[in-house]
Design a protein around this motif. Structure first.
Motif: not given
Ligand SMILES: CC(C)(COP(=O)(O)OP(=O)(O)OC[C@H]1O[C@@H](n2cnc3c(N)ncnc32)[C@H](O)[C@@H]1OP(=O)(O)O)[C@@H](O)C(=O)NCCC(=O)NCCS
Length: 198
Positions: A54, A113, A115, A121, A153-154, A158, A162
């Protein structure tokens, strides 16, 4: 001629109303950022995942964070951005979500966004993205909403799939991250797309 095309959303629709608060499942709400949330922005800037994906900037001070929060309020009024804290009532924010690059005339915006680790999670971001997308389409009246993320950034990908943001393509070397240029997925939803669960 472009000048004769009416604005998709008339100017003033945001600035004439206060920024709404939304309640989500799990006693979580989306609410405007407050000055006393500044420490959360400092913490976020130190989180390695948020730093990587981010790009909040390095060495964010409390003063920087307070200025950023003030700027978000100004950008609501100038109808350029709409940024919410994701928080349980009375607690420090778990994350941030909002619309940047708002173009009321053209009817589009891009979602942003993150978190903090404590908020991840649990599906919070999925709920928040759907709620704010409904607001942007149904209440504000936008026509097209974008979501972009690095192909590396998988978790963000997702969240996009979703929440019904269709993958439209890959933008090559679109964004400079700390480790170099990244290709980015472009996802979007347009008016008329189905909502998740429908
Ligand atoms: C991106 C973000 C908001 C997602 O929120 P989150 O609460 O972690 O999301 P979830 O835990 O619900 O995971 C979302 C999905 O991704 C999957 N996932 C998480 N990390 C993963 C990884 N490293 N590889 C593959 N899949 C992954 C989860 O299993 C979940 O899959 P599902 O929908 O099949 O259950 C959060 O991880 C975050 O803030 N990351 C850091 C900053 C960022 O990436 N911001 C977005 C910039 S575009």
């Amino acid at each position: 001629m472009i000048s004769s095309t009416p604005a998709v959303v008339p100017a003033g629709r945001m600035s004439r109303s206060g920024q709404p608060v939304f309640r989500l499942a799990g006693d979580v709400e989306l609410r405007p950022w407050r000055q006393d949330d500044a420490q959360t922005l400092v913490d976020a800037s130190l989180d390695p995942d948020i730093q990587q994906w981010s790009r909040p900037g390095r060495d964010v001070s409390l003063q920087d964070a307070r200025a950023r929060i003030a700027r978000w309020h100004e950008r609501w009024t100038s109808e350029q951005a709409a940024i919410w804290a994701i928080a349980r009532p009375g607690e420090r924010p778990l994350g941030l979500i909002g619309w940047g690059d708002i173009d009321l005339r053209g009817g589009s915006a891009e979602i942003l966004y993150w978190l903090l680790p404590a908020g991840r999670g649990g599906g919070v971001m999925t709920d928040a993205v759907v709620r704010l997308s409904r607001w942007a389409m149904d209440d504000l009246g936008l026509h097209r909403l974008r979501l972009t993320h690095s192909v590396a950034n998988p978790a963000s990908c997702r969240v996009a799939t979703r929440t019904g943001f269709a993958l439209e393509g890959t933008m090559r070397r679109a964004l400079l991250h700390a480790d170099g240029w990244h290709d980015e997925h472009l996802h979007a939803r347009v008016r008329g797309d189905e909502w998740p669960g429908e």
